[in-house]
Design a protein around this motif. Structure first.
Motif, PDB file in Angstrom:
ATOM      1  N   LEU A 113      -2.433   7.608   8.572  1.00  0.00           N
ATOM      2  CA  LEU A 113      -2.391   9.055   8.464  1.00  0.00           C
ATOM      3  C   LEU A 113      -2.824   9.389   6.876  1.00  0.00           C
ATOM      4  O   LEU A 113      -3.238  10.226   6.515  1.00  0.00           O
ATOM      5  CB  LEU A 113      -0.862   9.416   8.534  1.00  0.00           C
ATOM      6  CG  LEU A 113      -0.377   9.556  10.268  1.00  0.00           C
ATOM      7  CD1 LEU A 113       0.984   9.839  10.138  1.00  0.00           C
ATOM      8  CD2 LEU A 113      -1.325  10.631  10.852  1.00  0.00           C
ATOM      9  N   SER A 114      -2.343   8.321   6.159  1.00  0.00           N
ATOM     10  CA  SER A 114      -2.652   8.486   4.629  1.00  0.00           C
ATOM     11  C   SER A 114      -4.191   8.527   4.288  1.00  0.00           C
ATOM     12  O   SER A 114      -4.567   9.168   3.225  1.00  0.00           O
ATOM     13  CB  SER A 114      -1.820   7.391   3.643  1.00  0.00           C
ATOM     14  OG  SER A 114      -2.269   6.346   3.938  1.00  0.00           O
ATOM     15  N   SER A 115      -4.851   7.577   5.310  1.00  0.00           N
ATOM     16  CA  SER A 115      -6.397   7.598   5.168  1.00  0.00           C
ATOM     17  C   SER A 115      -7.014   8.982   5.342  1.00  0.00           C
ATOM     18  O   SER A 115      -7.989   9.050   4.820  1.00  0.00           O
ATOM     19  CB  SER A 115      -6.859   6.579   5.790  1.00  0.00           C
ATOM     20  OG  SER A 115      -7.114   6.741   7.085  1.00  0.00           O
ATOM     21  N   LEU A 130     -12.251  -6.697   0.800  1.00  0.00           N
ATOM     22  CA  LEU A 130     -11.605  -7.683   1.515  1.00  0.00           C
ATOM     23  C   LEU A 130     -10.816  -7.455   2.805  1.00  0.00           C
ATOM     24  O   LEU A 130     -10.621  -8.241   3.762  1.00  0.00           O
ATOM     25  CB  LEU A 130     -10.248  -8.236   0.662  1.00  0.00           C
ATOM     26  CG  LEU A 130     -10.782  -8.922  -1.031  1.00  0.00           C
ATOM     27  CD1 LEU A 130      -9.392  -8.865  -1.590  1.00  0.00           C
ATOM     28  CD2 LEU A 130     -11.275 -10.122  -0.313  1.00  0.00           C
ATOM     29  N   ALA A 131     -10.755  -5.960   3.108  1.00  0.00           N
ATOM     30  CA  ALA A 131      -9.911  -5.455   4.334  1.00  0.00           C
ATOM     31  C   ALA A 131     -10.359  -6.144   5.722  1.00  0.00           C
ATOM     32  O   ALA A 131      -9.876  -6.769   6.569  1.00  0.00           O
ATOM     33  CB  ALA A 131     -10.232  -3.860   4.447  1.00  0.00           C
ATOM     34  N   PRO A 132     -11.847  -6.332   5.936  1.00  0.00           N
ATOM     35  CA  PRO A 132     -12.236  -6.965   7.028  1.00  0.00           C
ATOM     36  C   PRO A 132     -11.845  -8.350   7.151  1.00  0.00           C
ATOM     37  O   PRO A 132     -11.354  -8.826   8.234  1.00  0.00           O
ATOM     38  CB  PRO A 132     -13.863  -6.960   7.044  1.00  0.00           C
ATOM     39  CG  PRO A 132     -14.110  -5.741   5.908  1.00  0.00           C
ATOM     40  CD  PRO A 132     -13.081  -5.778   5.006  1.00  0.00           C
ATOM     41  N   TYR A 133     -11.733  -9.186   6.235  1.00  0.00           N
ATOM     42  CA  TYR A 133     -11.471 -10.417   6.308  1.00  0.00           C
ATOM     43  C   TYR A 133     -10.003 -10.630   6.412  1.00  0.00           C
ATOM     44  O   TYR A 133      -9.314 -11.548   7.420  1.00  0.00           O
ATOM     45  CB  TYR A 133     -11.675 -11.259   4.862  1.00  0.00           C
ATOM     46  CG  TYR A 133     -13.328 -11.307   4.825  1.00  0.00           C
ATOM     47  CD1 TYR A 133     -14.293 -12.127   5.390  1.00  0.00           C
ATOM     48  CD2 TYR A 133     -13.946 -10.282   3.934  1.00  0.00           C
ATOM     49  CE1 TYR A 133     -15.526 -12.167   5.426  1.00  0.00           C
ATOM     50  CE2 TYR A 133     -15.355 -10.260   3.859  1.00  0.00           C
ATOM     51  CZ  TYR A 133     -16.163 -11.278   4.659  1.00  0.00           C
ATOM     52  OH  TYR A 133     -17.718 -11.021   4.390  1.00  0.00           O
ATOM     53  N   ILE A 134      -9.305  -9.825   5.706  1.00  0.00           N
ATOM     54  CA  ILE A 134      -7.734 -10.174   5.793  1.00  0.00           C
ATOM     55  C   ILE A 134      -7.038  -9.445   7.159  1.00  0.00           C
ATOM     56  O   ILE A 134      -6.346 -10.134   7.813  1.00  0.00           O
ATOM     57  CB  ILE A 134      -7.140  -9.441   4.710  1.00  0.00           C
ATOM     58  CG1 ILE A 134      -7.236  -9.984   3.124  1.00  0.00           C
ATOM     59  CG2 ILE A 134      -5.463  -9.194   4.713  1.00  0.00           C
ATOM     60  CD1 ILE A 134      -6.959  -9.065   2.025  1.00  0.00           C
ATOM     61  N   GLY A 147      -9.298  -0.595   4.505  1.00  0.00           N
ATOM     62  CA  GLY A 147     -10.369  -0.540   3.441  1.00  0.00           C
ATOM     63  C   GLY A 147     -10.299   0.208   2.271  1.00  0.00           C
ATOM     64  O   GLY A 147     -10.535  -0.136   1.208  1.00  0.00           O
ATOM     65  N   LEU A 148      -9.510   1.621   2.384  1.00  0.00           N
ATOM     66  CA  LEU A 148      -9.513   2.325   1.261  1.00  0.00           C
ATOM     67  C   LEU A 148      -8.839   1.718  -0.055  1.00  0.00           C
ATOM     68  O   LEU A 148      -8.798   2.159  -1.090  1.00  0.00           O
ATOM     69  CB  LEU A 148      -8.871   3.631   1.832  1.00  0.00           C
ATOM     70  CG  LEU A 148      -9.635   4.537   2.869  1.00  0.00           C
ATOM     71  CD1 LEU A 148      -8.933   5.909   3.193  1.00  0.00           C
ATOM     72  CD2 LEU A 148     -10.835   4.725   2.219  1.00  0.00           C
ATOM     73  N   SER A 149      -7.719   0.916   0.506  1.00  0.00           N
ATOM     74  CA  SER A 149      -6.867   0.312  -0.440  1.00  0.00           C
ATOM     75  C   SER A 149      -7.173  -1.144  -0.962  1.00  0.00           C
ATOM     76  O   SER A 149      -7.111  -1.676  -1.747  1.00  0.00           O
ATOM     77  CB  SER A 149      -5.277   0.235   0.134  1.00  0.00           C
ATOM     78  OG  SER A 149      -5.155   1.539   0.358  1.00  0.00           O
ATOM     79  N   ILE A 167       0.828  -1.347  -0.025  1.00  0.00           N
ATOM     80  CA  ILE A 167      -0.039   0.011  -0.080  1.00  0.00           C
ATOM     81  C   ILE A 167       0.749   1.172  -0.011  1.00  0.00           C
ATOM     82  O   ILE A 167       0.658   2.336  -0.673  1.00  0.00           O
ATOM     83  CB  ILE A 167      -0.888   0.145   1.197  1.00  0.00           C
ATOM     84  CG1 ILE A 167      -1.979  -1.158   0.926  1.00  0.00           C
ATOM     85  CG2 ILE A 167      -1.586   1.333   1.322  1.00  0.00           C
ATOM     86  CD1 ILE A 167      -2.756  -1.426   2.343  1.00  0.00           C
ATOM     87  N   ILE A 168       1.860   1.234   0.964  1.00  0.00           N
ATOM     88  CA  ILE A 168       2.938   2.445   0.956  1.00  0.00           C
ATOM     89  C   ILE A 168       3.470   2.644  -0.352  1.00  0.00           C
ATOM     90  O   ILE A 168       3.734   3.757  -0.785  1.00  0.00           O
ATOM     91  CB  ILE A 168       3.809   2.276   2.188  1.00  0.00           C
ATOM     92  CG1 ILE A 168       3.384   2.393   3.439  1.00  0.00           C
ATOM     93  CG2 ILE A 168       5.153   3.342   1.952  1.00  0.00           C
ATOM     94  CD1 ILE A 168       4.076   2.026   4.378  1.00  0.00           C
ATOM     95  N   PHE A 169       3.920   1.513  -1.112  1.00  0.00           N
ATOM     96  CA  PHE A 169       4.680   1.514  -2.379  1.00  0.00           C
ATOM     97  C   PHE A 169       3.651   2.304  -3.420  1.00  0.00           C
ATOM     98  O   PHE A 169       4.235   3.039  -4.309  1.00  0.00           O
ATOM     99  CB  PHE A 169       5.081   0.208  -2.985  1.00  0.00           C
ATOM    100  CG  PHE A 169       5.561   0.141  -4.108  1.00  0.00           C
ATOM    101  CD1 PHE A 169       7.153   0.678  -4.401  1.00  0.00           C
ATOM    102  CD2 PHE A 169       5.048  -0.156  -5.402  1.00  0.00           C
ATOM    103  CE1 PHE A 169       7.829   0.761  -5.454  1.00  0.00           C
ATOM    104  CE2 PHE A 169       5.787  -0.116  -6.556  1.00  0.00           C
ATOM    105  CZ  PHE A 169       7.197   0.209  -6.613  1.00  0.00           C
ATOM    106  N   LEU A 170       2.416   1.774  -3.506  1.00  0.00           N
ATOM    107  CA  LEU A 170       1.489   2.580  -4.422  1.00  0.00           C
ATOM    108  C   LEU A 170       1.230   3.912  -3.916  1.00  0.00           C
ATOM    109  O   LEU A 170       0.672   4.756  -4.962  1.00  0.00           O
ATOM    110  CB  LEU A 170       0.257   1.864  -4.226  1.00  0.00           C
ATOM    111  CG  LEU A 170       0.143   0.265  -4.951  1.00  0.00           C
ATOM    112  CD1 LEU A 170      -1.192  -0.442  -4.547  1.00  0.00           C
ATOM    113  CD2 LEU A 170       0.633   0.379  -6.481  1.00  0.00           C
ATOM    114  N   ASN A 171       1.582   4.458  -2.862  1.00  0.00           N
ATOM    115  CA  ASN A 171       1.340   5.907  -2.359  1.00  0.00           C
ATOM    116  C   ASN A 171       2.663   6.328  -2.177  1.00  0.00           C
ATOM    117  O   ASN A 171       2.634   7.349  -1.045  1.00  0.00           O
ATOM    118  CB  ASN A 171       0.302   6.007  -1.527  1.00  0.00           C
ATOM    119  CG  ASN A 171      -0.970   5.089  -1.645  1.00  0.00           C
ATOM    120  OD1 ASN A 171      -1.959   5.900  -2.397  1.00  0.00           O
ATOM    121  ND2 ASN A 171      -1.409   4.183  -1.399  1.00  0.00           N
TER     122      ASN A 171
END
Length: 484
Positions: free
Chosen positions: A314-316, A341-345, A335-337, A223-227
């Motif tokens: 912070l990025s969110s 799937l965020a809740p399950y992972i 969840g923004l990224s 996620i950090i790499f994409l941002n």
């Protein structure tokens, strides 16, 4: 309402009046006297992690490190970082890092002392603050007081919270496949008490820590790499919020400092004395080696894992003082990224974090229970107590429990920090002994005869360290690991 106010005032007085001044004084002393960054620190850590044992007593340094990290990198890490940002703003992360830097030296000192004054029973080592208070300072009653508070904190509170969070997450996220919450309680009880041998627990901890760390760090880094373009601005936001004029006028800096310190202490646990029990279990050739490894554990927990989590939140832009649930804040930020799937992972990662924390907490509590009486019936009674706590955790008021947790943490940290400072000459002497051998190009080895004035040292006699392999059920059933 009255209870909450009472807990808040008591907690605030202990933190401001005792803990923060004591913590800073003790840490600064060891920074001045030791400053282990004179070593090629990170290269040294790599060698120490995979140090070989001379015999089959205890557990390996890597197993000990994994056991301690199982408790450090747990739900407390994520919740601590999330709530620090929500309540104290982005600047709280800077102060969390400052406090973690100081904590590296306290973690070093307590691990060195735990190694030096450890006890040996049935091929396993036990130790921690209660043990070095009794042996190093000849204060068995104070050691007993520490052990009692510790058992109350880690078994009744920490394990109760983790068991409750684990079952709640599993039931709410995977209700279609996990069944009733009570089944999770039974699973935890079987995993920890039936398979409760220290060496088996360390193998489980290594597996879970490895899987969880890989998953969590891989997701966060992706996620950090994409941002990546946002990283400099986020780092500047942390620094600006920690020292900004606007924050100073509004009192935000004070809140940031307090929240950074308090939530950071939950995360890295330096000074509490918990990870010292894991350090004492290791079979190593010099106490300082475990001190260096445990200081590295604080670095990984706060600067690497805590820093990565902070950047995601912070990025969110979702944080605010109105967000009182750290788990939901982190889940929403991911969840923004990750989308749906965020809740399950995230729940899967937190469940593994909770399990590793329960395993480590169970072991730490056992060590302190056996401080009073090293008998099998004490071990069985402790396991029964653990079972009752796990089953009762689903009926406990979590908000009150968390408030009491901070009070217990502060009391233990103050007591342990004072005891560490009382034994500062021992820590410094061992550090100088270690550095002398490093300068000569040797792999440092320590024997009790090297520093005769240290007092009662059970496990550092030359005949103990040079012992041949002993009969051990673990090695009989693990043929591929008979020699390290």
């Amino acid at each position: 309402m009255f209870k909450e106010q009472f807990y808040f005032l008591l907690d605030a007085n202990i933190w401001f009046g005792l803990l923060i001044p004591v913590y800073i004084i003790v840490a600064l002393y060891f920074i001045y006297r030791i400053s282990f960054f004179r070593l090629p620190y990170f290269r040294e850590i790599k060698q120490l992690l995979f140090e070989k044992r001379k015999n089959n007593s205890g557990i390996t340094p890597f197993q000990s490190f994994s056991l301690s990290m199982g408790n450090r990198i747990g739900i407390g890490n994520i919740v601590g970082v999330s709530l620090a940002i929500s309540i104290g703003g982005p600047g709280a992360i800077f102060w969390m890092w400052v406090f973690a830097f100081l904590g590296m030296f306290l973690a070093f000192a307590e691990a060195v002392l735990a190694q030096l004054y450890k006890s040996k029973e049935r091929g396993l080592y036990r130790g921690g603050p209660a043990y070095y208070i009794r042996k190093g300072l000849n204060m068995p009653k104070v050691g007993g007081l520490y052990a009692l508070i510790f058992i109350a904190l880690f078994i009744v509170i920490f394990n109760g919270i983790h068991a409750n969070v684990l079952a709640s997450l599993a039931h709410s996220t995977y209700s279609e496949v996990t069944g009733d919450r009570v089944l999770w309680a039974i699973f935890i009880i079987i995993l920890v008490t039936v398979l409760g041998n220290v060496r088996w627990l360390t193998h489980i901890a290594i597996l879970m820590v490895s899987i969880t760390l890989f998953l969590y760090v891989a997701i966060i880094l992706a996620i950090i790499f994409l941002n990546i373009q946002e990283l400099p601005a986020l780092f500047w936001l942390i620094i600006k919020s920690a020292f900004g004029f606007q924050e100073a006028i509004g009192g935000g800096i004070g809140i940031a400092i307090v929240e950074g310190i308090k939530k950071g202490s939950i995360s890295h646990e330096a000074g509490i004395g918990s990870t010292a029990s894991a350090a004492a279990a290791a079979n190593t050739s010099h106490p300082v080696k475990q001190g260096l490894l445990q200081s590295f554990g604080v670095f990984i927990d706060s600067f690497v894992i805590g820093g990565l989590s902070a950047f995601i939140i912070l990025s969110s832009g979702l944080y605010s003082p109105n967000v009182a649930n750290g788990i939901l804040l982190m889940q929403a930020s991911l969840g923004l990224s990750l989308g749906g799937l965020a809740p399950y992972i995230f729940s899967f990662i937190l469940i593994l974090f909770a399990l590793t924390s329960i395993i480590s907490g169970f072991y730490y509590g056992m060590v302190n229970a056996l401080y009073f009486k090293n008998r099998k019936w004490v071990e069985y009674l402790y396991k029964l107590f653990f079972i009752i706590v796990i089953l009762a955790s689903y009926f406990i008021n979590m908000s009150a429990l968390i408030a009491i947790t901070m009070i217990f943490i502060s009391l233990l940290t103050v007591l342990n920090s004072i005891m560490i400072f009382s034994l500062r000459h021992v820590v410094v002497a061992l550090w100088e002994h270690y550095m002398e051998q490093k300068k000569l190009g040797f792999d440092p080895q320590f024997y009790a005869r090297d520093i005769p004035w240290l007092g009662e040292i059970e496990c550092w006699q030359s005949d103990d360290l040079e012992a041949q392999f002993q009969e051990d059920a673990y090695f009989r059933v693990m043929p591929d690991r008979k020699r390290d």
